[in-house]
Write a protein that holds these residues in place. Structure first.
Motif, PDB file in Angstrom:
ATOM      1  N   ALA A 107     -53.435  14.459  21.699  1.00  0.00           N
ATOM      2  CA  ALA A 107     -53.514  13.113  21.115  1.00  0.00           C
ATOM      3  C   ALA A 107     -52.226  12.331  21.348  1.00  0.00           C
ATOM      4  O   ALA A 107     -52.265  11.121  21.593  1.00  0.00           O
ATOM      5  CB  ALA A 107     -53.802  13.222  19.621  1.00  0.00           C
ATOM      6  N   SER A 108     -51.069  13.017  21.286  1.00  0.00           N
ATOM      7  CA  SER A 108     -49.789  12.335  21.484  1.00  0.00           C
ATOM      8  C   SER A 108     -49.637  11.833  22.912  1.00  0.00           C
ATOM      9  O   SER A 108     -49.048  10.779  23.153  1.00  0.00           O
ATOM     10  CB  SER A 108     -48.635  13.281  21.131  1.00  0.00           C
ATOM     11  N   LEU A 109     -50.163  12.598  23.876  1.00  0.00           N
ATOM     12  CA  LEU A 109     -50.130  12.134  25.259  1.00  0.00           C
ATOM     13  C   LEU A 109     -51.104  10.975  25.462  1.00  0.00           C
ATOM     14  O   LEU A 109     -50.842  10.049  26.228  1.00  0.00           O
ATOM     15  CB  LEU A 109     -50.483  13.292  26.199  1.00  0.00           C
ATOM     16  N   TRP A 110     -52.223  11.012  24.753  1.00  0.00           N
ATOM     17  CA  TRP A 110     -53.259   9.992  24.935  1.00  0.00           C
ATOM     18  C   TRP A 110     -52.850   8.654  24.321  1.00  0.00           C
ATOM     19  O   TRP A 110     -53.012   7.596  24.937  1.00  0.00           O
ATOM     20  CB  TRP A 110     -54.566  10.486  24.324  1.00  0.00           C
ATOM     21  N   ASN A 111     -52.305   8.687  23.077  1.00  0.00           N
ATOM     22  CA  ASN A 111     -52.023   7.417  22.381  1.00  0.00           C
ATOM     23  C   ASN A 111     -50.576   6.939  22.550  1.00  0.00           C
ATOM     24  O   ASN A 111     -50.193   5.927  21.964  1.00  0.00           O
ATOM     25  CB  ASN A 111     -52.345   7.546  20.892  1.00  0.00           C
ATOM     26  N   GLY A 112     -49.774   7.674  23.316  1.00  0.00           N
ATOM     27  CA  GLY A 112     -48.416   7.224  23.589  1.00  0.00           C
ATOM     28  C   GLY A 112     -47.398   7.607  22.531  1.00  0.00           C
ATOM     29  O   GLY A 112     -46.239   7.189  22.607  1.00  0.00           O
ATOM     30  N   HIS A 113     -47.802   8.407  21.513  1.00  0.00           N
ATOM     31  CA  HIS A 113     -46.866   8.816  20.467  1.00  0.00           C
ATOM     32  C   HIS A 113     -45.696   9.614  21.057  1.00  0.00           C
ATOM     33  O   HIS A 113     -44.545   9.428  20.656  1.00  0.00           O
ATOM     34  CB  HIS A 113     -47.608   9.666  19.429  1.00  0.00           C
ATOM     35  N   LEU A 114     -45.994  10.465  22.015  1.00  0.00           N
ATOM     36  CA  LEU A 114     -44.941  11.281  22.615  1.00  0.00           C
ATOM     37  C   LEU A 114     -43.934  10.409  23.367  1.00  0.00           C
ATOM     38  O   LEU A 114     -42.720  10.582  23.240  1.00  0.00           O
ATOM     39  CB  LEU A 114     -45.563  12.299  23.561  1.00  0.00           C
ATOM     40  N   ARG A 115     -44.441   9.430  24.104  1.00  0.00           N
ATOM     41  CA  ARG A 115     -43.567   8.574  24.916  1.00  0.00           C
ATOM     42  C   ARG A 115     -42.814   7.565  24.052  1.00  0.00           C
ATOM     43  O   ARG A 115     -41.624   7.334  24.259  1.00  0.00           O
ATOM     44  CB  ARG A 115     -44.402   7.846  25.968  1.00  0.00           C
ATOM     45  N   ASN A 116     -43.498   7.014  23.055  1.00  0.00           N
ATOM     46  CA  ASN A 116     -42.894   5.921  22.284  1.00  0.00           C
ATOM     47  C   ASN A 116     -42.009   6.406  21.139  1.00  0.00           C
ATOM     48  O   ASN A 116     -41.042   5.727  20.774  1.00  0.00           O
ATOM     49  CB  ASN A 116     -44.001   5.021  21.726  1.00  0.00           C
ATOM     50  N   HIS A 117     -42.356   7.536  20.528  1.00  0.00           N
ATOM     51  CA  HIS A 117     -41.651   7.957  19.314  1.00  0.00           C
ATOM     52  C   HIS A 117     -40.807   9.214  19.481  1.00  0.00           C
ATOM     53  O   HIS A 117     -39.937   9.481  18.657  1.00  0.00           O
ATOM     54  CB  HIS A 117     -42.666   8.188  18.186  1.00  0.00           C
ATOM     55  N   LEU A 118     -41.067  10.052  20.488  1.00  0.00           N
ATOM     56  CA  LEU A 118     -40.341  11.309  20.626  1.00  0.00           C
ATOM     57  C   LEU A 118     -39.416  11.343  21.843  1.00  0.00           C
ATOM     58  O   LEU A 118     -38.343  11.949  21.781  1.00  0.00           O
ATOM     59  CB  LEU A 118     -41.325  12.486  20.696  1.00  0.00           C
ATOM     60  N   LEU A 119     -39.815  10.741  22.937  1.00  0.00           N
ATOM     61  CA  LEU A 119     -38.947  10.719  24.122  1.00  0.00           C
ATOM     62  C   LEU A 119     -37.794   9.754  23.885  1.00  0.00           C
ATOM     63  O   LEU A 119     -38.018   8.584  23.560  1.00  0.00           O
ATOM     64  CB  LEU A 119     -39.748  10.292  25.346  1.00  0.00           C
ATOM     65  N   PRO A 120     -36.529  10.212  23.994  1.00  0.00           N
ATOM     66  CA  PRO A 120     -35.403   9.297  23.759  1.00  0.00           C
ATOM     67  C   PRO A 120     -35.443   8.111  24.700  1.00  0.00           C
ATOM     68  O   PRO A 120     -35.743   8.264  25.889  1.00  0.00           O
ATOM     69  CB  PRO A 120     -34.177  10.188  24.031  1.00  0.00           C
ATOM     70  N   PRO A 121     -35.162   6.904  24.195  1.00  0.00           N
ATOM     71  CA  PRO A 121     -35.111   5.734  25.075  1.00  0.00           C
ATOM     72  C   PRO A 121     -34.088   5.934  26.195  1.00  0.00           C
ATOM     73  O   PRO A 121     -33.127   6.690  26.051  1.00  0.00           O
ATOM     74  CB  PRO A 121     -34.692   4.606  24.129  1.00  0.00           C
ATOM     75  N   ARG A 122     -34.306   5.242  27.292  1.00  0.00           N
ATOM     76  CA  ARG A 122     -33.450   5.451  28.464  1.00  0.00           C
ATOM     77  C   ARG A 122     -31.971   5.231  28.132  1.00  0.00           C
ATOM     78  O   ARG A 122     -31.112   5.986  28.572  1.00  0.00           O
ATOM     79  CB  ARG A 122     -33.881   4.504  29.584  1.00  0.00           C
ATOM     80  N   GLY A 123     -31.680   4.213  27.337  1.00  0.00           N
ATOM     81  CA  GLY A 123     -30.285   3.921  27.030  1.00  0.00           C
ATOM     82  C   GLY A 123     -29.638   4.904  26.068  1.00  0.00           C
ATOM     83  O   GLY A 123     -28.415   4.877  25.885  1.00  0.00           O
ATOM     84  N   HIS A 124     -30.432   5.788  25.445  1.00  0.00           N
ATOM     85  CA  HIS A 124     -29.893   6.759  24.487  1.00  0.00           C
ATOM     86  C   HIS A 124     -29.742   8.149  25.081  1.00  0.00           C
ATOM     87  O   HIS A 124     -29.380   9.076  24.374  1.00  0.00           O
ATOM     88  CB  HIS A 124     -30.806   6.837  23.250  1.00  0.00           C
TER      89      HIS A 124
END
Length: 258
Positions: A107-124
């Motif tokens: 579900a996290s891969l499907w709805n973007g939770h993994l990318r938006n909330h768990l993967l550190p932003p590029r600048g961080h």
């Protein structure tokens, strides 16, 4: 006299229903695994490296605790043996955890939770970002408050990713590698780890790492606000500071006198 800031329920959900459901199922399964795992360890509190291990061999790790089996000399009184039901419940809780984890990951891969909330932003993704977060923790300032109501800081995101993609796969692999039926069908499960006893030792060490993560997670929740965070994980909404009201209503300026 200190002033307290009034709180109100946030309009946007902090956690989705799926995240809350999988979180509490994982919590129940984890504590079942922890209790039954302790009982399994008590039956033979020694850990070896290689394919075989017994009381006549020098252990790699020897826990100086009482055992529930009289054949394991520990120097303590033999405890009641609860190994049978503990193993059954351990396996069942493990499958509940695996299926819940697969549901959460899919579900996290499907709805973007993994990318938006768990993967550190590029600048961080820099050492400076980690250093700044650690410094704020040492100054007892929760960094999450500065990264948004629904945001995790770079340390939290990294810890979650390590648990999801490193510790959980390892704990599943080392658990499966201890099954005689599976190892007879797929010998590489144990041989790649150095043997079944090596798999048992690694399973114990990875379990300790996950337990350390859980204890740290609970400590950070208490530090950041236990009631608000637990409520958010139950209802989906967290308490946020209400907008401040002016101390006195604005007064229109009087017209100048002639």
């Amino acid at each position: 006299m200190p002033r307290t800031t009034p709180l109100r329920e946030s309009e946007n959900p902090r956690h989705s229903a799926l995240v809350r459901l999988t979180h509490w199922i994982t919590t129940a399964a984890f504590f079942a695994l922890l209790l039954t795992g302790i009982e399994i360890v008590i039956s033979h509190p020694r850990f070896y490296w290689g394919e075989t291990g017994n009381v006549n061999m020098a252990p790699l790790v020897n826990l100086h605790i009482p055992s529930s089996r009289g054949t394991v000399p520990t120097g303590y009184r033999v405890l009641p043996d609860q190994n049978g039901w503990s193993r059954y419940l351990h396996f069942e809780a493990a499958w509940v955890l695996v299926l819940t984890g697969l549901l959460y990951l899919g579900a996290s891969l499907w709805n973007g939770h993994l990318r938006n909330h768990l993967l550190p932003p590029r600048g961080h993704r820099t050492w400076r970002a980690y250093r700044d977060v650690i410094a704020k923790y040492l100054r007892r300032r929760p960094p999450s408050e500065e990264s948004g109501a629904n945001g995790y800081n770079v340390m939290q995101r990294t810890a979650y990713l390590i648990v999801i993609f490193v510790l959980f796969p390892l704990i599943i692999w080392t658990g499966l590698a201890q099954s005689p039926a599976l190892v007879s069908a797929y010998p590489f499960l144990a041989s790649a780890l150095g043997g079944r006893q090596s798999a048992r030792t690694l399973h114990f060490l990875v379990s300790g790492a996950i337990l350390l993560f859980v204890l740290t997670h609970i400590a950070m929740v208490i530090h950041a606000g236990f009631r608000s965070h637990v409520r958010a994980m139950i209802t989906g909404h967290a308490d946020t500071p209400a907008p401040t009201q002016p101390a006195h209503p604005s007064v229109a300026p009087l017209p100048e006198q002639p």
